[in-house]
Design an enzyme around this catalytic site. Structure first.
Site, PDB file in Angstrom:
ATOM      1  N   TYR A  11       0.827  -1.216   0.000  1.00  0.00           N
ATOM      2  CA  TYR A  11       0.000   0.000   0.000  1.00  0.00           C
ATOM      3  C   TYR A  11       0.860   1.265   0.000  1.00  0.00           C
ATOM      4  CZ  TYR A  11      -2.836   3.615   2.343  1.00  0.00           C
ATOM      5  OH  TYR A  11      -3.445   4.789   2.711  1.00  0.00           O
ATOM      6  N   LEU A  33       5.595 -10.289  -2.363  1.00  0.00           N
ATOM      7  CA  LEU A  33       4.157 -10.334  -2.665  1.00  0.00           C
ATOM      8  C   LEU A  33       3.347 -11.063  -1.587  1.00  0.00           C
ATOM      9  CD1 LEU A  33       4.095 -10.798  -6.571  1.00  0.00           C
ATOM     10  CD2 LEU A  33       4.077  -8.689  -5.229  1.00  0.00           C
ATOM     11  N   TYR A 141       4.129  -6.544  17.395  1.00  0.00           N
ATOM     12  CA  TYR A 141       4.416  -5.742  16.201  1.00  0.00           C
ATOM     13  C   TYR A 141       5.233  -4.507  16.578  1.00  0.00           C
ATOM     14  CZ  TYR A 141       3.552  -2.175  12.669  1.00  0.00           C
ATOM     15  OH  TYR A 141       3.709  -1.145  11.759  1.00  0.00           O
ATOM     16  N   LYS A 145       9.301  -3.500  15.672  1.00  0.00           N
ATOM     17  CA  LYS A 145       9.727  -2.254  15.016  1.00  0.00           C
ATOM     18  C   LYS A 145      10.720  -1.471  15.884  1.00  0.00           C
ATOM     19  CE  LYS A 145       7.435  -2.279  11.103  1.00  0.00           C
ATOM     20  NZ  LYS A 145       7.751  -1.732   9.784  1.00  0.00           N
ATOM     21  N   PHE A 169       1.874   7.364  12.206  1.00  0.00           N
ATOM     22  CA  PHE A 169       0.670   7.097  12.969  1.00  0.00           C
ATOM     23  C   PHE A 169      -0.263   6.358  11.985  1.00  0.00           C
ATOM     24  CE2 PHE A 169       1.376   8.897  17.234  1.00  0.00           C
ATOM     25  CZ  PHE A 169       2.735   9.109  17.064  1.00  0.00           C
ATOM     26  N   HIS A 189      -7.600  -2.804   8.521  1.00  0.00           N
ATOM     27  CA  HIS A 189      -7.517  -1.366   8.801  1.00  0.00           C
ATOM     28  C   HIS A 189      -8.887  -0.694   8.737  1.00  0.00           C
ATOM     29  CE1 HIS A 189      -2.957  -1.210   7.802  1.00  0.00           C
ATOM     30  NE2 HIS A 189      -3.192  -1.556   9.040  1.00  0.00           N
TER      31      HIS A 189
HETATM   32  N1  LIG Z   1      -0.469   1.264   7.194  1.00  0.00           N
HETATM   33  C1  LIG Z   1      -0.192   1.905   8.343  1.00  0.00           C
HETATM   34  O1  LIG Z   1      -1.058   2.577   8.928  1.00  0.00           O
HETATM   35  C2  LIG Z   1       1.194   1.832   8.937  1.00  0.00           C
HETATM   36  C3  LIG Z   1       1.458   2.544  10.127  1.00  0.00           C
HETATM   37  C4  LIG Z   1       2.741   2.496  10.669  1.00  0.00           C
HETATM   38  C5  LIG Z   1       3.743   1.781  10.045  1.00  0.00           C
HETATM   39  N2  LIG Z   1       3.473   1.096   8.897  1.00  0.00           N
HETATM   40  C6  LIG Z   1       4.555   0.351   8.267  1.00  0.00           C
HETATM   41  O2  LIG Z   1       4.658   0.729   6.903  1.00  0.00           O
HETATM   42  C7  LIG Z   1       5.103  -0.357   6.103  1.00  0.00           C
HETATM   43  C8  LIG Z   1       4.175  -0.530   4.920  1.00  0.00           C
HETATM   44  O3  LIG Z   1       2.860  -0.736   5.387  1.00  0.00           O
HETATM   45  P1  LIG Z   1       1.671  -1.048   4.360  1.00  0.00           P
HETATM   46  O4  LIG Z   1       0.415  -0.653   5.051  1.00  0.00           O
HETATM   47  O5  LIG Z   1       1.999  -0.495   3.031  1.00  0.00           O
HETATM   48  O6  LIG Z   1       1.746  -2.625   4.349  1.00  0.00           O
HETATM   49  P2  LIG Z   1       1.650  -3.636   3.111  1.00  0.00           P
HETATM   50  O7  LIG Z   1       1.429  -4.991   3.714  1.00  0.00           O
HETATM   51  O8  LIG Z   1       0.666  -3.167   2.107  1.00  0.00           O
HETATM   52  O9  LIG Z   1       3.097  -3.540   2.471  1.00  0.00           O
HETATM   53  C9  LIG Z   1       4.203  -4.304   2.898  1.00  0.00           C
HETATM   54  C10 LIG Z   1       4.853  -4.890   1.648  1.00  0.00           C
HETATM   55  O10 LIG Z   1       6.033  -5.586   2.045  1.00  0.00           O
HETATM   56  C11 LIG Z   1       6.042  -6.872   1.428  1.00  0.00           C
HETATM   57  N3  LIG Z   1       6.806  -7.760   2.320  1.00  0.00           N
HETATM   58  C12 LIG Z   1       6.482  -8.138   3.587  1.00  0.00           C
HETATM   59  N4  LIG Z   1       7.448  -8.937   4.092  1.00  0.00           N
HETATM   60  C13 LIG Z   1       8.412  -9.046   3.124  1.00  0.00           C
HETATM   61  C14 LIG Z   1       9.642  -9.747   3.040  1.00  0.00           C
HETATM   62  N5  LIG Z   1      10.099 -10.511   4.052  1.00  0.00           N
HETATM   63  N6  LIG Z   1      10.374  -9.639   1.906  1.00  0.00           N
HETATM   64  C15 LIG Z   1       9.929  -8.886   0.863  1.00  0.00           C
HETATM   65  N7  LIG Z   1       8.765  -8.223   0.877  1.00  0.00           N
HETATM   66  C16 LIG Z   1       8.013  -8.301   2.003  1.00  0.00           C
HETATM   67  C17 LIG Z   1       4.579  -7.252   1.262  1.00  0.00           C
HETATM   68  O11 LIG Z   1       4.344  -8.200   0.246  1.00  0.00           O
HETATM   69  C18 LIG Z   1       3.942  -5.895   0.942  1.00  0.00           C
HETATM   70  O12 LIG Z   1       3.933  -5.636  -0.441  1.00  0.00           O
HETATM   71  C19 LIG Z   1       5.173  -1.558   7.042  1.00  0.00           C
HETATM   72  O13 LIG Z   1       6.523  -1.741   7.412  1.00  0.00           O
HETATM   73  C20 LIG Z   1       4.342  -1.144   8.236  1.00  0.00           C
HETATM   74  O14 LIG Z   1       4.794  -1.749   9.420  1.00  0.00           O
HETATM   75  C21 LIG Z   1       2.225   1.107   8.331  1.00  0.00           C
HETATM   76  O1  LIG Z   2     -12.964  -3.185  11.986  1.00  0.00           O
HETATM   77  C1  LIG Z   2     -12.331  -2.380  12.707  1.00  0.00           C
HETATM   78  C2  LIG Z   2     -10.964  -2.066  12.478  1.00  0.00           C
HETATM   79  C3  LIG Z   2     -10.325  -1.190  13.341  1.00  0.00           C
HETATM   80  N1  LIG Z   2     -10.980  -0.634  14.377  1.00  0.00           N
HETATM   81  C4  LIG Z   2     -10.307   0.319  15.261  1.00  0.00           C
HETATM   82  O2  LIG Z   2      -9.788   1.349  14.441  1.00  0.00           O
HETATM   83  C5  LIG Z   2      -8.569   1.853  14.973  1.00  0.00           C
HETATM   84  C6  LIG Z   2      -7.498   1.763  13.942  1.00  0.00           C
HETATM   85  O3  LIG Z   2      -7.213   0.385  13.685  1.00  0.00           O
HETATM   86  P1  LIG Z   2      -6.339  -0.094  12.445  1.00  0.00           P
HETATM   87  O4  LIG Z   2      -6.345  -1.590  12.449  1.00  0.00           O
HETATM   88  O5  LIG Z   2      -6.786   0.620  11.216  1.00  0.00           O
HETATM   89  O6  LIG Z   2      -4.890   0.475  12.796  1.00  0.00           O
HETATM   90  P2  LIG Z   2      -3.990   0.224  14.071  1.00  0.00           P
HETATM   91  O7  LIG Z   2      -4.091   1.483  14.913  1.00  0.00           O
HETATM   92  O8  LIG Z   2      -4.246  -1.061  14.731  1.00  0.00           O
HETATM   93  O9  LIG Z   2      -2.538   0.095  13.427  1.00  0.00           O
HETATM   94  C7  LIG Z   2      -2.060   0.941  12.383  1.00  0.00           C
HETATM   95  O10 LIG Z   2      -1.365   2.018  12.936  1.00  0.00           O
HETATM   96  C8  LIG Z   2      -0.408   1.637  13.874  1.00  0.00           C
HETATM   97  C9  LIG Z   2       0.224   2.902  14.378  1.00  0.00           C
HETATM   98  O11 LIG Z   2      -0.747   3.685  15.019  1.00  0.00           O
HETATM   99  C10 LIG Z   2       0.560   0.617  13.279  1.00  0.00           C
HETATM  100  O12 LIG Z   2       1.729   1.136  12.816  1.00  0.00           O
HETATM  101  C11 LIG Z   2      -0.003  -0.366  12.272  1.00  0.00           C
HETATM  102  O13 LIG Z   2       0.956  -0.793  11.314  1.00  0.00           O
HETATM  103  C12 LIG Z   2      -1.132   0.142  11.510  1.00  0.00           C
HETATM  104  O14 LIG Z   2      -1.810  -0.965  10.992  1.00  0.00           O
HETATM  105  C13 LIG Z   2      -8.270   1.011  16.205  1.00  0.00           C
HETATM  106  O15 LIG Z   2      -8.704   1.741  17.293  1.00  0.00           O
HETATM  107  C14 LIG Z   2      -9.133  -0.243  16.020  1.00  0.00           C
HETATM  108  O16 LIG Z   2      -9.522  -0.841  17.223  1.00  0.00           O
HETATM  109  C15 LIG Z   2     -12.329  -0.923  14.611  1.00  0.00           C
HETATM  110  O17 LIG Z   2     -12.929  -0.427  15.561  1.00  0.00           O
HETATM  111  N2  LIG Z   2     -12.962  -1.782  13.767  1.00  0.00           N
END
Ligand SMILES: NC(=O)c1ccc[n+]([C@@H]2O[C@H](COP(=O)([O-])OP(=O)(O)OC[C@H]3O[C@@H](n4cnc5c(N)ncnc54)[C@H](O)[C@@H]3O)[C@@H](O)[C@H]2O)c1
Ligand SMILES: O=c1ccn([C@@H]2O[C@H](COP(=O)(O)OP(=O)(O)O[C@H]3O[C@H](CO)[C@H](O)[C@H](O)[C@H]3O)[C@@H](O)[C@H]2O)c(=O)[nH]1
Length: 333
Positions: A11, A33, A141, A145, A169, A189
């Site tokens: 993403y 992937l 998790y 990190k 965040f 999410h």
């Molecule tokens: N989405 C959020 O709100 C959020 C918040 C904080 C931190 N992050 C961090 O940001 C990064 C990206 O998040 P995202 O939401 O795009 O997740 P995502 O799952 O969409 O992207 C992660 C990508 O990494 C690849 N991948 C995972 N493990 C791998 C491995 N061992 N080797 C090669 N490729 C691998 C997956 O196939 C995927 O394409 C992650 O490290 C996540 O922890 C995301």
């Molecule tokens: O069906 C759902 C899904 C989520 N939530 C709530 O929505 C909020 C956000 O949840 P997400 O699963 O969207 O995100 P997280 O806060 O659990 O985690 C995300 O943000 C974090 C940092 O804040 C991490 O880095 C992580 O990688 C990223 O997925 C939380 O309070 C969760 O309890 C619901 O109530 N219902």
């Protein structure tokens, strides 16, 4: 020279690749992937389906391509999954970082921008959260990190590896033209689940817990737009290229929204009804996570463009409406 984007089919990574290309920068993508999509990466970008823990295969990419900087998104990142399968997180995330740094150092590549997270702070005692707020994760998790940050810090002391940890965040939204967006094989999410409900793909959204220590009892998070987030990565790459010291930055908007407020904002942004019910708490969720991103603004010059969650949700809505089944390559995963 090229920037290597690890996890570039995911993403956030796919938005990073798109942004670098828009600035005519050379990009190479590595992704196994596991949760990403081949269709999220343009065909003319060099793409290697490699697991970063496979040192031999990763080393071959560094042999083949001229890489000077790495952006590391490749990780497992589902908080509830980490509670039930912590070893997956220490293997893919923590051990993945060790393998990656070994390969980088073997190839004399010493600059990395890393996806860290608000989850490293756990149930923080102060709000908004600063970079100096103690990091005391409450789920595996977040711990993985934090370990990855600490491993990079020691690699800096010992081998002069320079790193920037961007502690995101909650990331949401999509490229405004709707061409790329969020599509996880198992969606956990909040924003995509709300919008899948708006599309009728789910009957209702379950709001996890109404007894948190927050004004309305629902969990509070700080939602930052994915386009603003990738801008910070571009600034962080420039910061490292200029020879600056290793550093950490929080990336958020300083605005907290509860789960209930997010559902209400999505109803307004989409004009759809979006049925919602209250369910039990989800394991591993802190009450509230709100960022103080002053440091990113001052040191990196970061100026996020999206301040309102409605605007963020609208861009995600464009993606979901035009791609109700995501990238439609799920059979390849
Ligand atoms: N989405 C959020 O709100 C959020 C918040 C904080 C931190 N992050 C961090 O940001 C990064 C990206 O998040 P995202 O939401 O795009 O997740 P995502 O799952 O969409 O992207 C992660 C990508 O990494 C690849 N991948 C995972 N493990 C791998 C491995 N061992 N080797 C090669 N490729 C691998 C997956 O196939 C995927 O394409 C992650 O490290 C996540 O922890 C995301
Ligand atoms: O069906 C759902 C899904 C989520 N939530 C709530 O929505 C909020 C956000 O949840 P997400 O699963 O969207 O995100 P997280 O806060 O659990 O985690 C995300 O943000 C974090 C940092 O804040 C991490 O880095 C992580 O990688 C990223 O997925 C939380 O309070 C969760 O309890 C619901 O109530 N219902």
């Amino acid at each position: 020279m090229s920037t290597l984007v690890l996890g570039g089919a995911g993403y956030i990574g796919s938005h990073m690749v798109d942004s670098l290309r828009a600035q005519n920068k050379a990009v190479v993508v590595v992704d196994n992937l596991a949760t990403g999509h081949r269709l999220a990466v343009p065909e003319d970008v060099p793409f290697y389906q490699v697991d970063i823990r496979d040192k031999q295969a990763l080393s071959a990419v560094f042999d083949q391509e001229e890489i000077d900087q790495v952006v590391h998104f490749a990780a497992s990142s589902i908080v509830p999954e980490s509670m039930t399968d912590p070893l997956k997180y220490f293997d893919n995330n923590t051990a993945g970082m060790i393998a990656l740094l070994e390969v980088m150092l073997e190839h004399d590549v010493k600059q990395i921008v890393f996806s860290s997270t608000a989850a490293t702070y756990g149930d923080a005692k102060e709000s908004p959260i600063k970079e100096t707020t103690p990091q005391l994760p409450i789920n595996p998790y977040g711990l993985s990190k934090l370990q990855m940050e600490q491993i990079m810090a020691w690699a800096d002391k010992a081998y002069n590896l320079k790193w920037v940890a961007l502690r995101y965040f909650n990331v949401a939204g999509a490229k405004p033209d709707g061409s790329i967006g969020e599509d996880h094989p198992t969606e956990t999410h909040l924003v995509p689940i709300i919008l899948q409900t708006a599309l009728g793909e789910r009957d209702a959204i379950t709001m996890f817990g109404d007894d948190y220590n927050t004004p309305d009892g629902f969990n509070v998070r700080d939602y930052v737009h994915v386009m603003d987030l990738v801008d910070a990565h571009v600034l962080a790459l420039d910061y490292l290229a200029k020879g600056n010291v290793s550093n950490q930055f929080n990336l958020g908007t300083a605005n907290g929204y509860s789960v209930k407020q997010m559902v209400e904002a999505a109803r307004e942004a989409t004009g759809m009804e979006i049925p919602a019910t209250v369910g039990p708490r989800r394991a591993g969720d802190p009450d509230s996570l709100i960022a103080d991103s002053t440091k990113a603004r001052e040191v990196l010059g970061w100026t996020p463009q999206y301040e309102s969650v409605q605007e963020i949700i609208k861009t995600a809505w464009t993606w979901h409406q035009t791609h109700p089944e995501g990238y439609q390559d799920r059979s390849k995963n």
